[in-house]
Write a protein that holds these residues in place. Structure first.
Motif, PDB file in Angstrom:
ATOM      1  N   ARG A 258     160.357  -0.752  -8.276  1.00 42.59           N
ATOM      2  CA  ARG A 258     160.563  -1.335  -9.603  1.00 42.59           C
ATOM      3  C   ARG A 258     161.694  -2.367  -9.586  1.00 42.59           C
ATOM      4  O   ARG A 258     161.564  -3.474 -10.119  1.00 42.59           O
ATOM      5  N   TYR A 263     156.762  -3.494  -7.583  1.00 40.54           N
ATOM      6  CA  TYR A 263     155.847  -2.731  -8.438  1.00 40.54           C
ATOM      7  C   TYR A 263     154.939  -3.677  -9.214  1.00 40.54           C
ATOM      8  O   TYR A 263     153.711  -3.539  -9.210  1.00 40.54           O
ATOM      9  N   GLN A 264     155.533  -4.666  -9.876  1.00 46.45           N
ATOM     10  CA  GLN A 264     154.739  -5.611 -10.659  1.00 46.45           C
ATOM     11  C   GLN A 264     153.871  -6.483  -9.762  1.00 46.45           C
ATOM     12  O   GLN A 264     152.741  -6.844 -10.124  1.00 46.45           O
ATOM     13  N   GLU A 268     149.881  -7.404 -10.051  1.00 46.44           N
ATOM     14  CA  GLU A 268     149.406  -8.780 -10.123  1.00 46.44           C
ATOM     15  C   GLU A 268     148.403  -9.094  -9.017  1.00 46.44           C
ATOM     16  O   GLU A 268     147.550  -9.970  -9.178  1.00 46.44           O
ATOM     17  N   LEU A 278     151.912  -2.412 -18.279  1.00 46.92           N
ATOM     18  CA  LEU A 278     152.747  -1.732 -17.311  1.00 46.92           C
ATOM     19  C   LEU A 278     153.490  -0.586 -17.980  1.00 46.92           C
ATOM     20  O   LEU A 278     153.894  -0.682 -19.139  1.00 46.92           O
TER      21      LEU A 278
END
Length: 282
Positions: A258, A263-264, A268, A278
């Motif tokens: 994170r 994490y993102q 994506e 999210l």
């Protein structure tokens, strides 16, 4: 055709009250795997293997044919950052197999604390959150402002929807034209897009990922404008492990994913150019 094709095709629904014919489709096609982050590459000298029970096929979180997916990759990297190498067991009975001591399964994924695990367990921080939404075909002009508006409609929901959507939802089920719960998400999305059901209740990310792949396969069959009702049910999902230290280590790895933006980035990769939902405002 491999074992995952037949395994997904013949998964049985949990509850079937609908009289409409099923549309059983092959799993969504695999996508190219992403490259692990440089941070993971530096720390992935694994020391201990760990056995994790996961769902069979829940794209984009678990992609059975390509052995990847958002949630699977998050679990893989969170453990690897702490020197553990997860081995995954795909099974529809993951809770039972985790609870049975003879299987020696250390952890089970996609669990909320409402699940009744019979063995002593420790729960992680939220790994993923599902945002259950109600989808309709725009051309049907269905207006949904509350669960009461589902009366007289043919409704499909995710497995265990009766349990997790709450008492207000359960109260309306007898008033629906038909109500069904099934595991095969690709089949459910197809039913909605073909007009076989009026309302589909499914995770927001899951719906859009599957719909995109169906459109890529047969746009002429599945191209229809869709409406999302302004009703949402959020469910935080975690892993559970028999060992407290295992969970604490996993949480540290998850925190690193994170804080570094990894994490993102995983989201994506599977949902490019899409407004993802999210967990916890990540």
């Amino acid at each position: 055709m491999g074992k995952h094709f037949f395994k997904t095709l013949f998964i049985l629904g949990i509850v079937t009250l609908s009289s409409c014919a099923r549309v059983d489709l092959p799993p969504v096609p695999p996508i190219l795997p992403y490259q692990p982050s440089a941070l993971l590459a530096q720390k992935s000298k694994t020391v201990h293997e760990i056995l994790v029970a996961i769902p069979e096929n829940k794209p984009p979180y678990f992609n059975g044919m390509s052995d990847d997916g958002i949630e699977r990759d998050i679990i893989q990297e969170s453990f690897s950052l702490l020197g553990k190498s997860p081995n995954f067991i795909e099974t529809a009975d993951r809770k039972k197999k985790y609870d049975a001591s003879e299987n020696q399964i250390s952890c089970v994924s996609t669990i909320s604390e409402e699940y009744k695990l019979t063995s002593e367990s420790y729960f992680s921080d939220p790994v993923i959150s599902y945002y259950y939404k109600m989808f309709t075909l725009k051309k049907k002009n269905i207006v949904l402002n509350s669960y009461d508006d589902l009366a007289g409609k043919a409704v499909e929901a995710f497995s265990s929807g009766t349990t997790y959507l709450g008492e207000d939802f359960k109260r309306v089920i007898p008033k629906m034209l038909t109500y069904s719960e099934h595991i095969n998400r690709s089949s459910q999305v197809a039913l909605l897009l073909l007009g076989r059901v009026d309302v589909l209740i499914i995770d927001h990310n899951m719906f859009h990922f599957i719909r995109k792949n169906l459109l890529n396969t047969r746009r002429e069959a599945y191209d229809g404008e869709v409406t999302e009702a302004p009703i949402e049910k959020k469910m935080d999902l975690k892993i559970a492990c028999h060992n407290k230290e295992t969970v604490e280590g996993f949480n540290k790895g998850l925190s690193i994913l994170r804080s570094t933006g990894r994490y993102q980035a995983i989201f994506e990769h599977y949902l490019p150019n899409f407004e993802q939902y999210l967990p916890n405002g990540v």
